[in-house]
Scaffold this active site. Sequence first.
Site, mmCIF file in Angstrom:
data_model
loop_
_atom_site.group_PDB
_atom_site.id
_atom_site.type_symbol
_atom_site.label_atom_id
_atom_site.label_comp_id
_atom_site.label_asym_id
_atom_site.label_seq_id
_atom_site.Cartn_x
_atom_site.Cartn_y
_atom_site.Cartn_z
ATOM 1 C CG ASP A 25 -1.694 1.256 1.449
ATOM 2 O OD1 ASP A 25 -1.639 2.142 0.568
ATOM 3 O OD2 ASP A 25 -2.373 1.372 2.491
ATOM 4 C CE LYS A 87 -1.531 6.967 -3.594
ATOM 5 N NZ LYS A 87 -2.034 6.027 -2.569
ATOM 6 C CD GLU A 187 -5.024 3.673 -2.605
ATOM 7 O OE1 GLU A 187 -5.901 4.450 -2.160
ATOM 8 O OE2 GLU A 187 -3.879 4.042 -2.916
ATOM 9 C CG ASP A 209 -8.886 5.393 1.914
ATOM 10 O OD1 ASP A 209 -8.419 5.935 2.942
ATOM 11 O OD2 ASP A 209 -8.170 4.840 1.064
#
Length: 623
Positions: A25, A87, A187, A209
Site C-alpha cells: 500500500d 504520491k 485500493e 477511505d
Amino acid sequence: MALLQISEPGGKPAKPAHRLAVGIDLGTTNSLVSASCGGKVEVLTDEQGRALLPSVVQYRAGQQPLVGSDAKQAAIEDPANTIISAKRLLGHSLDELKNSHQFRQYQFDDSRGDGSPAIMTAAGSKDPVEVSADILRRLGDIAEARLKGTLEGVVITVPAYFNDAQRQQTKDAAKLAGLEVLRLLNEPTAAAVAYGLDSQDQGNIIVFDLGGGTFDVSLLSLTKGVFEVLATGGDTNLGGDDFDQILVAHLASQAGLTAELSNQEHGELLRLANAARHSLSEQDRVEVSFRGQTLTVDAGEFAALSKDLVARTINTCRRVIRDAGLDKSEIDNIVMVGGATRMPVLRAAVAEFFGREPLTDIDPDKVVAIGAGIQADVLIGNKSPDSFLLLDVNPLSLGIETMGELVEKIIPRNTTIPVARAQEFTTFKDGQTAMSLHVVQGERELVKDCRSLARFELRDIPPMVAGAAKIRVTFQVDADGLLSVTAEELSTGKLAEIQVKPSYGLGSEDIEQMLKASQDHAEEDMKIRALVEAQVEARQLVDAIRAAEAQDGELLDQEERAALDKAVAELEQAIDSGDRNAIHEQSEALNRLSGQFAARRMDLHISRALRGERIEEVESSKE
Ligand code: ADP
Ligand code: MG
C-alpha cells in the site's frame, strides 16, 4: 470485408512451486508491505517492529536517502530536502505544479527538460517517480529481511481514480526499485478483498477511505467475484490533518492564544492535537499539558468541532451513490479504510447515514495492504486459483468477427485481467485496402448470437493479393476492465484503435444467461462453425479459380474451360446448399480438375520470371 484467421495464440507456461510475493500500500502519508505468513496475510514490520512506514524521504548530500520515521523527524529541521506526499505529484507535470500553493515548500528543477516535477535536493533533483522508488525499495528491503528471501513480485495499490499516467508512473517507480509488478490493484478493491467480500456472489460496496490528507469514496459493484468501480468521489485535500487543525484552534483558544500562532506554537499544538485526537478514538476525555497549562477536550466537544468536516464526507457518499444511479438502500456493505476512520464521530455518522454498521474489524491502516498481500499470494501462484478464480477476471469472452460471421475469441472468459493478447489476420480479397473490425462479447460461435461491442475500420492497407497482408489485432484489457483493440498492418505500421468498456450495461443475469445459452447450443454451434468454415474456404477456392481464369484464361481450351466453369458452379451450389459433405466433395473435385491449369500457370510464371519479370510485377498485374 472481415478478417481471415491465420495464426493461433501460443500455450501457457507452467508455474513453479513456492514463491515470495508481497502486497504494497503505497500511501500518501504512510506505506505498508504485507505477505502471506503461514497461511495468513500479515503486515510486515521493520527492525523496530513498526508496520507503518511514513511516506517521507530525506535526501542528503553524498549519503543514502533516509526513508520513513527518521525522515519524518528530519522534515521539521530540513523541509527543503525532505519530500512528503510524493504520491500527490505523480502523473503531474512541472508546469501544472510549479505555481501551486500546495507545493510551495519545494524548489522545482526547471533544467531537466523532461517536464517532470523534479524537486531540488541536496542529493540532486528528484522527481516523484524516484521518490516513490526510494519508498518502495525500503518496503522491499523490510520484506526481504522479514521473509528471508528474494521477492519475485509485488502487487501495488493505487487509488481507483488514478489515471493511466499515474498508474504508469507507479509501475515505473517499482521498476526503478527493482521490483516486479504483478499487478496494480485499486485500493478500494484491495480493502474489499481483505474482508473476503470477493467470495460473495454479488453486491454493492462503499469503500470509505479517510487518510491523512486525502478522502476517497468508491462504489464497487461485485458480480460473481468481479469488482467494478461504478463511481468515485472524494476530496484530495481532506483528511485526518484537517481534524488536527480544528483541534489546534480549540486548544489555542483554551490556552488564551488569541493572536496568530507562531510556527513554534503551531508545531507544538499540532503534535498535541494529533495525539489527543488519537486518544479520543479510545476514551471520552483527554488532558494535554501545554507550557504549564492543562488543556482538555472531550468527545462531545470534538464532535461539535468536527461537525462540518464529517458532513462533507457524508455529502460525498451521497453524491457517489447518486452518480452510480443507485439508492443508499442498495448498498450491501461499507468498508472503512484509512487511519482517520478510527474516529468514533465518523463511524457513527456513516452508520447513521447508511442505516447499517460499517465493517471495521480489520485495522483501517492495514486493510488495503492486507488485500494487496492476498492478491499477491494468488498471483504468484501459491494459492489455488479456484479460491480466487473470479477476482478481476474477464467474465465473458472477447473476440472479433471473422469471415462468415464467425467469432474468433481473443480473450477467453475467466482470463485474469489486466491482459493483452494478439493474433494475426490477413485479407480475404485481392487488393483489399480496408478492413472492418467488429468487436464482440460472448461464448457463442456466430456473431449474431453475441453482444456487439464496437466496430471500427483499418484503412490504407496497401493492395496485395488475398492472404499476403498481415494484420495484427491486439486486445488489451486493463485493470479497470477497459478494453482497447488495435489493428496494425505490419508492413506499413498503419494503425487503427478503439476503446470500449465491455461491462457497460451488462448485469449479472445477462452474463448468466449468455453462459447458459452457450452450453445449451454447444453442439449446434460447433456444427454451424464447421459448416461456415468450409463455406469460407470453398468461397476462397472459387474466387481463386475465377481470378486465375481472368488472368491466364488463354492457357485453357474451350472444353477445359467449360468443365472448370461447371465444377465452379457445382461448388457454388454446394456452398449455398449448406451441406458440408457436398462442399467438401465439390471442393475436392474442383481442386482435381484445376490441377493441370495450376501447373501450366506455374510454368508460365516461372518462364516469365526467367525472362526478367519479377514475380511481384506479375502478381500485381492481376486485378
Ligand atoms: P494515507 O492513506 O493518507 O497514507 P493513513 O491511512 O495512514 O493515510 O491515515 C493517516 C491518518 O490517520 C492520520 O491523519 C492519522 O492522524 C489518522 N489516525 C491514525 N490513527 C488514528 C486514531 N487512532 N484515531 C484517529 N485518527 C487516527
Ligand atoms: Mg491510504
